[in-house]
Design an enzyme around this catalytic site. Structure first.
Site: not given
Ligand code: RIB
Length: 307
Positions: A252, A282
């Site tokens: 995402d 991330s």
């Protein structure tokens, strides 16, 4: 700044860090637990907003404390929640997630209110959607709503990114109306009915979708980067090597960042390279949205990589 809409899910993630997964009938202790905001739609919205896009969210939350948590979270990132509705008598979407020491995750989703996002909700947001540069879609809300949004975007000349996750059988005729499709290997195999066990097969399968009308099929390969298949040929997005701590929501992060950068520059290769770096950063941090860098943090990470 680009204006991006996300028509998709909002969840609360219940993340348990395990030393190993229990077998059926077994009880074992896990060392850590975190609760955070998630949902593929919300995650992509937050990544794009953190990187400076104006974001409109079209989604549903339930009739519980998680609803307020999610709404407050959207507001914290400056995301427009005008079209995030509350569904009476229904739980918000939740995702129990298990993260193993390798950083790999296993996810269950309970759709809850997400199952109530209807084509009529997209129509109610039409005036705001029509002013967007790009619309992002995933598959954690009803397929009728996804298809309706694709047709709406097409009719209004708005480019779309469809992240076909989680993998479910799709109407190929509608899906081929999107601008960008971002399947992983198994999603590509399910959508095309073709084997996708290696790069050559991935290219053949992706090309069949390009021939049917999709401008770019971006096949995500996890730690191996991505393949981009278009009418003009095949290119690669180089992997960014990091030591993963928690891969939850990395896909995402990639899509939200791609949307933000592409919507501004219209340069697919540059936007994908930046998105790969954003996603890689991330996975070095725990949690889903909590692992996403701000624009300033991302600029610093990019500069550090250049050396
Ligand atoms: O892609 C990760 C997301 O999948 C999590 O945030 C979880 O909520 C599920 O939607």
């Amino acid at each position: 700044m680009p204006r991006i809409a996300v028509v998709g899910s909002t969840n609360v993630d219940l993340i348990t860090y395990v030393t190993r997964m229990p077998v059926p009938g077994e009880t074992i202790e896990a060392p850590d637990f975190r609760i955070g905001c998630g949902g593929k739609g919300a995650n992509q919205a937050v990544a794009a907003a953190l990187l400076g896009a104006e974001v409109v969210m079209v989604s549903k939350v339930g009739d519980d404390a998680f609803a307020e948590t999610s709404l407050a979270n959207f507001r914290r990132f400056g995301i427009d929640t005008t079209h995030v509705g509350r569904v009476p008598g229904v739980s918000s979407g939740v995702a129990p997630i298990f993260v193993e020491p390798s950083g790999e995750n296993s996810i269950l989703i309970v759709k809850g209110a997400n199952a109530h996002l209807q084509p009529a909700d997209v129509d109610a947001a039409a005036a705001d959607l029509a002013g967007c540069d790009l619309i992002l879609l995933q598959l954690e809300v009803p397929l009728d709503t996804v298809y309706h949004t694709i047709r709406f975007a097409r009719a209004h000349g708005i480019e779309t990114v469809l992240n076909p996750a989680p993998a479910v059988p799709l109407d190929r005729d509608v899906v081929t109306e999107v601008t960008f499709l971002t399947p992983n290997r198994s999603e590509l195999a399910l959508l095309t009915g073709l084997p996708v066990t290696d790069e050559a097969e991935a290219i053949v399968a992706a090309r069949s979708l390009v021939e049917a009308g999709i401008r770019s099929v971006i096949v995500t390969l996890g730690a191996e980067g991505a393949l981009v298949v278009e009418v003009g040929g095949v290119s690669r997005v180089a992997p960014v090597v990091v030591t993963p701590r928690d891969t939850t929501g990395a896909g995402d992060a990639f899509i939200g960042a791609f949307a933000r950068f592409y919507a501004e520059s219209r340069d697919i290769a540059a936007a994908l390279a930046d998105a790969a770096l954003y996603a890689a950063d991330s996975v070095t941090k725990p949690g889903t949205q909590t692992a996403y860098a701000s624009a300033e943090e991302f600029a610093a990470a990019k500069a550090a990589r250049r050396g």
